[in-house]
Design an enzyme around this catalytic site. Structure first.
Site, PDB file in Angstrom:
ATOM      1  N   HIS A  80      83.567  45.046   7.215  1.00 17.37           N
ATOM      2  CA  HIS A  80      82.274  45.693   7.448  1.00 17.37           C
ATOM      3  C   HIS A  80      81.603  46.128   6.135  1.00 17.37           C
ATOM      4  CE1 HIS A  80      84.735  49.534   7.516  1.00 17.37           C
ATOM      5  NE2 HIS A  80      83.680  49.944   6.825  1.00 17.37           N
ATOM      6  N   ASP A 112      88.902  43.381  10.968  1.00 16.69           N
ATOM      7  CA  ASP A 112      87.986  44.009  10.017  1.00 16.69           C
ATOM      8  C   ASP A 112      88.511  43.913   8.587  1.00 16.69           C
ATOM      9  OD1 ASP A 112      85.669  45.299   9.196  1.00 16.69           O
ATOM     10  OD2 ASP A 112      86.565  47.288   9.345  1.00 16.69           O
ATOM     11  N   SER A 190      86.195  53.099   2.557  1.00 19.94           N
ATOM     12  CA  SER A 190      86.502  51.916   3.360  1.00 19.94           C
ATOM     13  C   SER A 190      86.909  50.748   2.474  1.00 19.94           C
ATOM     14  CB  SER A 190      85.294  51.509   4.201  1.00 19.94           C
ATOM     15  OG  SER A 190      85.078  52.412   5.256  1.00 19.94           O
TER      16      SER A 190
END
Length: 212
Positions: A80, A112, A190
């Site tokens: 993402h 992901d 992230s």
């Protein structure tokens, strides 16, 4: 014993000194681990365009790795962080400040995860660990760029293992077997690595528990 009995303050001083030394030794150990992993952690910025939102900027982190059966250097991050962005719109800032674009991107929407091939001299790859060997209560470090502050390191423990059925993102993540940690993780973390006390990568920081 007789001297301590005669002056109890000596015993208190001894306990404080002993505890201080233990904390100091633990701090030095974590500093060594941080120094070991920092040259392998990168900051990532990407831009993609959507019909509804127009130009969208994403920021995150990644970790440089190498495989045993394939040559070259790669950056592992969250999908993402870079999804829908062209290669030229993905900017990877290396620990020494150099900026590169990936030559190739491999993505797995179900987990992901994205893997980007990069070419640059003098790169330091992180060591792989085994997440199956981590246990609840084991100390870990989370490394990344929260709020754009690159090379930030936070400390915590493994709070739980095998977290599943989490609602992540608009489409969700199909393949779930998450480690839960109480190490502070914020927007920008992230894709950064979760590190064990041997300085090895045991996870990729993916999501934050939030009421929103």
């Amino acid at each position: 014993f007789e001297r301590l009995h005669a002056d109890p303050r000596r015993g208190a001083d001894f306990e404080i000194d002993s505890g201080t030394n233990s904390l100091r030794d633990a701090g030095r150990g974590m500093s060594k681990i941080a120094k070991q992993i920092s040259p392998s952690v990168v900051h990532i910025e990407s831009i993609h365009r959507t019909v509804l939102r127009g130009e969208v900027e994403e920021t995150g982190s990644g970790v440089i790795v190498r495989g045993t059966h394939i040559a070259g250097d790669y950056v592992v991050t969250n999908r993402h962080v870079i999804t829908a962005a062209k290669l030229t719109e993905i900017k990877i800032t290396l620990p020494d400040g150099r900026q590169v674009h990936p030559e190739r991107v491999l993505e797995d929407e179900a987990s992901d995860i994205a893997v980007m091939k990069i070419v640059a001299d003098g790169l330091t790859a992180a060591a792989w660990g085994d997440s199956d060997e981590t246990e609840i209560g084991h100390p870990v470090l989370a490394v990344g760029s929260p709020f754009g502050l690159s090379q930030s390191i936070t400390f915590g423990i493994i709070s739980a293992k095998s977290r599943r059925s989490l609602k992540l993102g608009d489409r969700g993540v199909l393949n779930q077997d998450f480690l839960q940690t109480d190490a502070a993780i914020n927007p920008g973390n992230s894709g950064g690595p979760l590190i064990d006390m041997s300085g090895r990568v045991v996870g990729i920081n993916t999501a934050i528990a939030s009421n929103s």
